[in-house]
Scaffold this active site. Structure first.
Site, short mmCIF file in Angstrom:
data_model
loop_
_atom_site.label_atom_id
_atom_site.label_comp_id
_atom_site.label_asym_id
_atom_site.label_seq_id
_atom_site.Cartn_x
_atom_site.Cartn_y
_atom_site.Cartn_z
N CYS A 285 0.79 -1.23 0.00
CA CYS A 285 0.00 0.00 0.00
C CYS A 285 0.82 1.28 0.00
CB CYS A 285 -0.94 -0.01 1.21
SG CYS A 285 -2.22 -1.27 1.12
N ILE A 286 1.60 1.51 1.04
CA ILE A 286 2.19 2.84 1.24
C ILE A 286 3.19 3.22 0.15
CG2 ILE A 286 3.36 4.34 2.89
CD1 ILE A 286 2.30 2.62 5.11
#
Length: 453
Positions: A285-286
């Site tokens: 995600c990040i």
């Protein structure tokens, strides 16, 4: 795509009937992609009493799951076996069965290309497979993280090319995954679920479905809003991690310990939220999600300068760590080009086997590019899996972590702070320890051989 276009007589989904099936937990759920998002979701729905049909392109995964074996280390096989034995979970590679479930939840990867542009190939391939078997009355929910507009602009046209209409014949929604692999405090069933629907019926159906096995649902006004919620969550984290990574570099030059600063700052009961530095960003995600918004913003002639700056800072962290490592090794009189380095931890976060976007892979490549030899130890990753970015590293194996082996290296680099590692033994036997996670200090170890980076 289907070879026929249904007539109006074949259309017209019975919304009350589907809603009743969901609320009676008689609706069958199909989950496409049985990885770190799809498998926990499948097990959660199965434990709530739903019949789940899981789809995956990996025959080995499917065989293992049907045999009651977990394919993810932090998920016990007992949970899989329980669902299989109760006939609540079945896995298959046969995508011609996509017309069987009443609800289809898409949990496939959404990576970036090498140019940092969205790669929706997995989503599109999955959507085409669904379109080929789409029937009236099905609910389709995309869970894969993506830019605002994907559900409406990419999925809906693919499905409506069948002759069926969204909101009338089938129902389309977006509900972003919020998994945190290995987190003992939050499970799929306890993490609030954001839901946006393509029309009121789609929202009502999706909200009803998730309400049956998730404690809290958070309905929003549209699929685009739900897509933006997920991006906002991870952009918030990426930006704040970039901030503390930059502070780490500045404070290190001043002789100040960033970890001590954060520990003291977080005692303020308001106005501060602790984020921690590291050797680079990992996970699906990040490192990825912010660039989905950056790409989409260009369509509106907007430059996301703040997001892009955060990305640059976080992307630079492995280079900073290797510079610190090389400098420390050189100071001991060992030419870095002939040094032997042991990396502790290659998973992207502690206590899991998840290798997605792990900064350790970049660290290995950077160190070896300078001529040093690199081995790794990770109690959760016995062998490096194939990855798109770091294919040559696949197949390397974790070495044992013994005092004798530790003493053969010029430096040990702590990249992931797994709890299973004996950090006291590491410090006692290693010539030099470069700690990117503050693992030694958290274990109460103070030594001149430990350098934070």
């Amino acid at each position: 795509m289907p070879t026929h276009h249904p007539s109006d007589a074949e259309h017209a989904a019975d919304v009350p009937a589907l809603l009743a099936r969901i609320q009676a937990r008689q609706a069958r759920i199909g989950i496409l992609g049985l990885g770190y998002v799809g498998l926990p979701l499948a097990l959660t729905a199965a434990r709530a009493g739903f019949s789940v049909l899981g789809f995956d392109i990996n025959p080995s995964y499917v065989a293992r799951l049907n045999g009651g074996e977990s394919t993810i280390k932090h998920i016990p096989s007992s949970l899989v076996a329980e669902a299989v034995i109760a006939h609540r979970l079945e896995a298959t590679t046969d995508f011609s069965r996509l017309d069987e479930p009443d609800a289809l939840l898409i949990c496939v990867p959404t990576p970036l290309t090498k140019y940092r542009e969205p790669d929706l190939s997995y989503v599109k391939t999955t959507a085409r497979a669904i379109a080929a078997r789409l029937r009236p009355g099905q609910l389709i929910v995309l869970e894969s993280t993506t830019y605002p507009g994907t559900t409406d602009e990419v999925l809906r046209p693919l499905f409506e090319a069948t002759g069926l209409t969204s909101g009338k014949d089938f129902f389309l929604a977006f509900s972003p995954e919020r998994e945190d692999p290995g987190n003992p405090d939050f499970a799929t069933s306890t993490i609030p679920k954001v839901i946006g629907g393509d029309g009121p019926d789609a929202l009502a159906l999706a909200n009803s479905l998730y309400s049956e096995f998730v404690a809290t649902t958070v309905p929003v006004s549209s699929t685009a809003t739900a897509e933006a919620v997920k991006l906002t969550e991870n952009i918030f984290r990426a930006v704040n991690i970039a901030l503390v990574n930059e502070l780490k570099v500045v404070y290190s030059a001043m002789g100040i310990d960033i970890w001590e600063v954060i520990e003291a700052a977080k005692t303020k009961p308001f106005g501060f939220m602790p984020f921690y530095p590291g050797p680079g960003l990992g996970g699906h995600c990040i490192p990825i999600d912010p660039f989905y918004l950056t790409w989409k913003a260009r369509e509106f002639d907007i430059t996301t300068r703040f997001i892009e700056l955060a990305g640059e800072i976080n992307t630079h962290m492995p280079y900073y760590v290797v510079d610190r490592l090389a400098g420390a090794v050189d100071e001991r009189g060992v030419p870095f080009s002939r040094a032997a380095i042991l990396i502790l931890g290659v998973a992207y976060k502690k206590n899991v086997d998840d290798m997605r976007e792990s900064p350790s892979l970049k660290l290995i490549e950077l160190i070896e590019a300078r001529g040093a030899r690199v081995d790794y130890h990770d109690p959760h990753v016995p062998e490096l899996p194939p990855t798109r970015k770091h294919a040559p590293l696949a197949g390397r194996r974790s070495i044992p972590l013994t005092p004798e082996i530790l003493r053969t290296y010029d430096a040990v680099l702590i990249a992931t702070d797994h709890d299973a590692v004996d950090y006291r033994s590491v410090v006692e036997n290693a010539a030099l320890v470069i700690d990117t996670r503050n693992a030694c200090a958290k274990a109460g170890i103070v030594s001149s051989r430990v350098i934070k980076a």
